[in-house]
Structures are given as structure tokens and as C-alpha cells.
Design a protein around this motif. Structure first.
Motif, PDB file in Angstrom:
ATOM      1  N   LYS A 167       0.832  -1.212   0.000  1.00 25.64           N
ATOM      2  CA  LYS A 167       0.000   0.000   0.000  1.00 25.64           C
ATOM      3  C   LYS A 167       0.866   1.260   0.000  1.00 25.64           C
ATOM      4  O   LYS A 167       0.504   2.272  -0.616  1.00 25.64           O
ATOM      5  N   ASP A 168       2.006   1.216   0.679  1.00 29.43           N
ATOM      6  CA  ASP A 168       2.900   2.377   0.700  1.00 29.43           C
ATOM      7  C   ASP A 168       3.416   2.711  -0.687  1.00 29.43           C
ATOM      8  O   ASP A 168       3.619   3.890  -1.031  1.00 29.43           O
ATOM      9  N   LEU A 169       3.668   1.685  -1.495  1.00 33.39           N
ATOM     10  CA  LEU A 169       4.252   1.894  -2.822  1.00 33.39           C
ATOM     11  C   LEU A 169       3.261   2.429  -3.848  1.00 33.39           C
ATOM     12  O   LEU A 169       3.674   2.873  -4.927  1.00 33.39           O
ATOM     13  N   LEU A 170       1.991   2.389  -3.542  1.00 38.60           N
ATOM     14  CA  LEU A 170       0.978   2.828  -4.502  1.00 38.60           C
ATOM     15  C   LEU A 170       0.854   4.345  -4.473  1.00 38.60           C
ATOM     16  O   LEU A 170      -0.101   4.922  -3.940  1.00 38.60           O
TER      17      LEU A 170
ATOM     18  N   GLU B 120       7.845   4.996 -11.873  1.00 36.79           N
ATOM     19  CA  GLU B 120       9.211   5.500 -12.003  1.00 36.79           C
ATOM     20  C   GLU B 120       9.792   5.836 -10.636  1.00 36.79           C
ATOM     21  O   GLU B 120      10.974   5.602 -10.371  1.00 36.79           O
ATOM     22  N   CYS B 121       8.969   6.370  -9.758  1.00 38.66           N
ATOM     23  CA  CYS B 121       9.409   6.672  -8.386  1.00 38.66           C
ATOM     24  C   CYS B 121       9.771   5.382  -7.647  1.00 38.66           C
ATOM     25  O   CYS B 121      10.794   5.323  -6.954  1.00 38.66           O
ATOM     26  N   VAL B 122       8.963   4.346  -7.816  1.00 42.22           N
ATOM     27  CA  VAL B 122       9.252   3.053  -7.182  1.00 42.22           C
ATOM     28  C   VAL B 122      10.555   2.478  -7.716  1.00 42.22           C
ATOM     29  O   VAL B 122      11.354   1.905  -6.966  1.00 42.22           O
ATOM     30  N   ARG B 123      10.788   2.638  -9.010  1.00 42.48           N
ATOM     31  CA  ARG B 123      12.032   2.136  -9.601  1.00 42.48           C
ATOM     32  C   ARG B 123      13.247   2.839  -9.003  1.00 42.48           C
ATOM     33  O   ARG B 123      14.261   2.210  -8.704  1.00 42.48           O
ATOM     34  N   ARG B 124      13.142   4.154  -8.792  1.00 43.17           N
ATOM     35  CA  ARG B 124      14.265   4.893  -8.179  1.00 43.17           C
ATOM     36  C   ARG B 124      14.497   4.435  -6.735  1.00 43.17           C
ATOM     37  O   ARG B 124      15.649   4.289  -6.300  1.00 43.17           O
TER      38      ARG B 124
ATOM     39  N   PHE C 104       3.529  -5.453  -5.450  1.00 44.38           N
ATOM     40  CA  PHE C 104       3.318  -4.196  -6.184  1.00 44.38           C
ATOM     41  C   PHE C 104       3.020  -4.477  -7.650  1.00 44.38           C
ATOM     42  O   PHE C 104       2.141  -3.848  -8.254  1.00 44.38           O
ATOM     43  N   LEU C 105       3.747  -5.429  -8.246  1.00 44.76           N
ATOM     44  CA  LEU C 105       3.512  -5.795  -9.637  1.00 44.76           C
ATOM     45  C   LEU C 105       2.096  -6.318  -9.838  1.00 44.76           C
ATOM     46  O   LEU C 105       1.429  -5.986 -10.828  1.00 44.76           O
ATOM     47  N   GLU C 106       1.627  -7.139  -8.908  1.00 42.35           N
ATOM     48  CA  GLU C 106       0.277  -7.673  -9.018  1.00 42.35           C
ATOM     49  C   GLU C 106      -0.761  -6.558  -8.959  1.00 42.35           C
ATOM     50  O   GLU C 106      -1.804  -6.631  -9.619  1.00 42.35           O
ATOM     51  N   GLU C 107      -0.488  -5.514  -8.155  1.00 42.64           N
ATOM     52  CA  GLU C 107      -1.425  -4.389  -8.039  1.00 42.64           C
ATOM     53  C   GLU C 107      -1.450  -3.545  -9.309  1.00 42.64           C
ATOM     54  O   GLU C 107      -2.512  -3.165  -9.798  1.00 42.64           O
ATOM     55  N   VAL C 108      -0.270  -3.232  -9.848  1.00 39.98           N
ATOM     56  CA  VAL C 108      -0.197  -2.304 -10.991  1.00 39.98           C
ATOM     57  C   VAL C 108      -0.410  -3.012 -12.317  1.00 39.98           C
ATOM     58  O   VAL C 108      -0.664  -2.351 -13.330  1.00 39.98           O
TER      59      VAL C 108
END
Length: 590
Positions: free
Chosen positions: A313-316, A331-335, A362-366
Motif C-alpha cells: 500500500k505504501d508503494l501505490l 518511475e518513483c518506485v524504480r528509483r 506491487f507488480l500484481e497491483e499495478v
């Protein structure tokens, strides 16, 4: 206030020729310049050069409110004044600006104000904070006079003695469904001080607050308590506000952006001191408010150091600006992931498994986002696979994300699907994942073949292990039998020889029967492996010849169905023949 007593009547105001009129806050003040000169060295010097000169400009050089001017004027006219915690800083600043020192006149206003400040303000935590709050419009003058430094030193001294004055360290409340960060104030202050909330540091203006916290960071104040106070300041001035959007007034927008940037500068960089959830909340506000690049980068760096403590949830993080074509800011998550890898230290493991599982989630969510680009998804998937490369973790999470992505992006061509599946290593898939993949019609045919070959190899590896286990079991039975015979031979009587022989014959029959069963199992498994190998080789040859073409003979198709049936891959629907050499037309869903 006490300082306002007796101000209703203005009969005490002098009437003389040497007066000066001052307009302040919509009110007109008439000052006797000669009486003012007896207490102010600056006014005396001006009148010595030109008795007719207007002195009103002196009160415009220093911020002076109506109440402070009333007190200064009363003092110059010989009346008693009532100093208070709320007005002493402003009075001292104006007195210093006008030169109202004991060197010019004994027992002058500046010395009175400083004595009151020393005796009534400095010893008390509450009084010190109230005095600082009142210094908002004369802060620059208070800094020059040293009053702010005195207050800061008093606060730090008290905090070093009892850090709980800043509040209890921030903790995640595990009992909360939202995993909300909980601020626990000092129970002792709350118990004995009714107005403890109004005297908290978080009530100060940003400029004074930043000055105090910066000074604390230079001293030995425990950082976890400083962070607790910073978190509470953010909660008071940022998180408690209504949602920031296009309708937010520009002045409020700029104020909140200034707060985010200032608090980021105050946060420590050490891992584990600042709650990860709080850092993500700050980052989201920094993104929405368009804070400067240094602020966002600083928050991303701190998150990267403790990414294993985050949740999906934090990464979303919602996309903003140019990235609004995607639902989340990938892109922010990648950084953040890059910062995690660059700060990872094998001697101090910070959870490669946890981060890998986090990115899988995160991948499953996005992956369900129809606007998520294939290149972006593949990059994140590769980073997740790389994170688990040095661990025993399987890649089932990445496979589930790819399956969801292919389901939501049906317009992808066969080569594009195959390119996406390249990130998966069949050897890192569990038996359940391989079984699902072998019957998954969304996967490209070439990858399905890789899944079947991986299943074949895994089965081939399993046979020797089964044989070894069976042989081990036989050897164990044999050893137990020999040990039993030795023990029994020591205590037996000659009269029991016949019974013993019968028992030995029974045991021999059991061992012989077990050997026969083992041979049958090994032979059965070996035949099955050879059969699967022959069929896989046949499929491989057909695939090399373009076996997916519509010209494949009916018996070959039937063999393929038999192969799928052996792995439990046949569904109730008939298999649809594919045309691998024809490129599907890319049609984006409406």
C-alpha cells in the motif's frame, strides 16, 4: 491581558508642541518627543540635530504593534507597565531598537524587560514556548538580541533532562487495521498540566521550529524523540488538512510545500529511526505539492534504506504531472529500488526476500492498469527477479503478475508476450505454478514448451531421489535386522532355535517382497520418464519444422493432446489451433 489595564483612558497623554503623530494598525498615536528622548538614546540624538524632525520612521524600522507602542509610551511618561510572557519579547526588541538602555537612563525599559525574561520565561518550558510564539513579527530582532538563542538553549537543556517533553517515539500500532502511525504524548505532562497541548513545540511557526530542531540535531538529543516531534508537526500542519487539490489556495499550497521541504531537511538519514509509513506520506505530499528535487530525492533515499519495512500500500503512489497516463508512479518506485540495492550491505542484511515479495505484490497491483507500459512492467519484473536471485525464493509472484498483465492487455502480439515472459526462469517456478502455466492459454506457445521441458527435467531429477530413498529404506531395514539378530543371539536358549529360524524366514520374505515392490516402482517410473522424453523430443522436432502450422497432421495434434493429458493440462474446451507464423494485429481495447 494585564498590559491592557488602564488603557481605556487617554487623559494621561501629554499635550505639548514637540509631538509626533504615528499611524499604526488604523489608530493614531501622538507621542511627546521630549519625554521619549529622556528614555531613548536614538530619539535624543535625532532631536539634538533637529528638534522638529519626525520620529515616526523609527517605529516603522522595527515591527511594532499597537499594544507594544502603548506600553513603551506609558513607560516613557512615567506610568507603571505590566510585562507578560506574551509581550516581553516584543517590548525588549522595541526598547533595544530605540536605545532604551541603562547607559542612557537608569532602570530603563530594556533592562526591565530582560530581567523579567530571565526570571519568568527561562525557567519554564511552557513560558519559553509562549514567548517564542509571541516573537513571530520581531523574530529577526529577537535573533539579533539573542532572545531566541536563550529560549532554544533553555528548551534543549530541559529536553536533555527529559526527552519525553518532545513526545514518545513514533510506533506502528499493530492493532490498527490501517497500520496508522500513533503519536503518544508524554503522559506526565498531560497529567499535571491542563494546557500541555497549547505549549507543544508543534504550535510554533515553521521558521522558529526549524531553528530549534536544527539546534537539537547538533546536540545529543535522542534522535527518536526529535523524529517523534517532527512527525507530530507534520501531522498538525500537513496531514490534518483537507486533501490538497486544484482548488487549494495558492498561499496555502506554498505554505505546505515550504513545510514539507523544511521537515525533510530536519529528518535524520539513519535507517530505522523514521517510520517508513511516515516517509511515504511525506513523499506523497512532496509529489503533490511539487516540492523541489532535493526534497523528493532525500525522501526516496531514506525510504530506499529501509524498503524492507514498507508495505504494498505504501508503494501505490498516485501519478502526477507528465506521468498521469499511468495510475501509479512506477518511475518513483524504480528509483527507490535502485537506492535500496545501492545501500544494501550483505554484512547487515535488510531483507532481500522481503523486498522481492514487496515488489511482487506491487507488480500484481499495478499489472491491472491498462495504461501501464510493457517496458515499465518488464523493468520492474526484472528488478524483482534480480532481488530474489541470491535467495531460495520462487518466482511465482512475478508469474502471477505477468498472468494478470496478459489478461488485461489482450492486444499484445505473440512476440510481445514472449518477450515479456523472458524475465521468468522456469527453474524458479513451483510445481503448482508450472502446472498452471502448462495449461495457461494466455502464455505464448514457446514459453509453454519451456514449461513442459522444465517439468520433464524436474521429474527426471526426482526419479534418482526416489530410488535413493527406497534403497536407503532397505538398507535401514537390513541394519535394524542385523542389530536385532545380534541382540537376540546374546540371550537366546538353545531350545528356541527352531522358533528363531521361523522368524528369520518371515523377515527374509518381507525384505524380498519389499525389494520386488521397489523394482516394480523403479521400473514404472523409468518407463514413464522414457515415454515423456520420447514425446517431448517428438514435439521439439515438430516445433522446429513449424509444428504450429495449420498443416500439421491430425495424428501429431492428437499426440500433442496426449502429451497435455499426461500433465493434466487438457481442459473441457477443445484446443484451438494456433498460427504462430502469422503476426496478430495489435488492437487496443476501447
Amino acid at each position: 491581558m494585564a498590559s491592557r489595564k488602564g488603557l481605556e483612558s487617554r487623559a494621561w497623554r501629554p499635550r505639548c508642541k514637540l509631538t509626533s503623530e504615528i499611524h499604526l494598525s488604523g489608530s493614531l498615536f501622538t507621542l511627546d518627543k521630549e519625554l521619549m528622548a529622556t528614555k531613548s538614546s536614538k530619539i535624543a540624538n535625532i532631536l539634538k540635530k533637529n528638534p522638529q524632525e519626525d520620529i515616526s520612521h523609527l517605529f516603522r524600522e522595527v515591527p511594532c504593534d499597537q499594544e507594544t507602542l502603548e506600553l513603551v509610551s506609558r513607560f516613557c511618561n512615567g506610568f507603571e507597565i505590566n510585562l507578560s510572557i506574551e509581550n516581553v519579547v516584543r517590548v525588549a526588541c522595541v526598547a533595544h531598537h530605540l536605545g532604551m538602555t541603562d547607559g542612557h537612563s537608569s532602570n530603563n525599559l530594556l533592562s526591565k524587560a530582560l530581567l523579567f525574561f530571565e526570571q519568568q520565561v527561562m525557567p519554564s518550558w511552557n513560558a519559553t514556548i509562549k514567548a517564542l510564539k509571541s516573537a513571530g513579527n520581531v523574530l529577526q530582532q529577537a535573533l539579533k538580541l539573542g532572545l531566541v538563542d536563550y529560549c532554544v538553549e533553555s528548551i534543549i537543556t530541559k529536553v536533555l533532562d527529559d526527552p519525553r517533553l518532545l513526545g514518545e517515539p513514533m510506533k506502528s500500532d499493530d492493532d490498527s487495521d490501517e497500520n496508522e502511525i500513533v503519536f503518544r504524548p508524554n503522559a506526565r505532562r498531560k497529567l499535571f498540566e491542563v494546557d500541555w497541548k497549547s505549549d507543544d513545540l508543534t504550535t510554533l511557526s515553521l521558521r522558529i521550529y526549524e531553528y530549534i530542531i536544527h539546534a537539537m540535531n547538533q546536540r545529543d538529543v535522542p534522535k527518536e524523540y526529535v523524529v517523534a516531534n517532527i512527525c507530530q508537526y507534520a501531522k498538525t500542519w500537513l496531514f490534518s488538512n483537507e486533501k490538497v487539490g486544484d482548488g487549494t489556495p495558492i498561499y496555502k499550497w506554498n505554505s505546505m510545500r515550504e513545510i514539507v521541504e523544511a521537515l525533510e531537511r530536519l529528518l535524520p538519514h539513519q535507517r530505522g529511526i523514521v517510520p517508513c509509513k511516515f516517509l511515504f506520506e511525506m513523499l506523497q505530499f512532496a509529489v503533490v505539492l511539487d516540492a523541489n528535487a532535493e526534497c523528493k530525492k532525500g525522501l526516496e533515499l531514506r525510504i530506499g534504506k529501509q524498503l524492507d519495512q514498507a508495505t504494498v500500500k505504501d508503494l501505490l503512489i498516485p501519478s502526477q504531472g507528465h506521468a498521469k497516463d499511468e495510475k501509479y508512479d512506477t518511475e518513483c518506485v524504480r528509483r527507490i529500488l535502485k537506492h535500496f540495492y545501492s545501500n544494501y550491505n550483505a554484512s547487515e542484511p535488510c531483507g532481500l526476500d522481503a523486498v522481492s515479495a514487496l515488489i511482487d505484490g506491487f507488480l500484481e497491483e499495478v499489472s491491472a492498469d491498462i495504461d501501464l507500459k510493457t517496458s515499465t512492467f518488464k523493468t520492474l519484473a526484472e528488478m524483482s527477479v534480480a532481488a530474489s536471485s541470491g535467495t531460495q525464493r520462487m518466482s511465482d509472484g512475478v508469474y502471477r503478475a505477468i498472468d494478470i498483465y496478459l489478461d488485461k492487455h489482450k492486444y499484445l502480439t505473440e512476440p510481445e508476450r514472449h518477450e515479456l515472459c523472458k524475465v521468468l526462469d522456469c527453474d524458479k517456478l513451483s510445481v503448482e505454478a508450472l502446472q498452471h502455466a502448462s495449461r495457461n492459454e494466455r502464455l505464448p506457445m514457446r514459453f509453454v514448451l519451456q514449461v513442459l521441458f522444465a517439468t520433464q527435467l524436474r521429474l527426471s531429477d526426482a526419479v534418482p531421489k526416489e530410488v535413493q530413498n527406497c534403497v536407503g529404506t532397505l538398507l535401514k531395514l537390513k541394519d535394524e535386522k542385523e542389530d536385532k539378530d545380534e541382540d537376540e543371539n546374546e540371550d537366546i536358549d538353545e531350545n528356541d532355535d527352531e522358533d528363531e529360524d521361523e522368524e528369520e524366514d518371515k523377515e527374509a520374505e518381507k525384505i524380498s517382497s519389499s525389494k520386488d515392490e521397489l523394482r516394480a516402482v523403479i521400473e514404472k517410473i523409468g518407463n514413464k520418464v522414457l515415454e515423456i522424453e520420447r514425446e517431448c523430443q517428438e514435439i521439439k522436432r515438430e516445433f522446429g519444422k513449424g509444428g504450429c502450422s495449420t498443416k500439421v497432421k491430425k495424428e501429431k495434434s492428437s499426440m500433442w493432446k496426449d502429451m497435455k493429458r499426461k500433465f493434466g493440462c487438457v481442459t473441457t474446451t477443445n484446443m484451438i489451433e494456433c498460427d504462430c507464423h502469422l503476426k496478430k494485429k495489435k488492437v487496443h481495447p476501447s
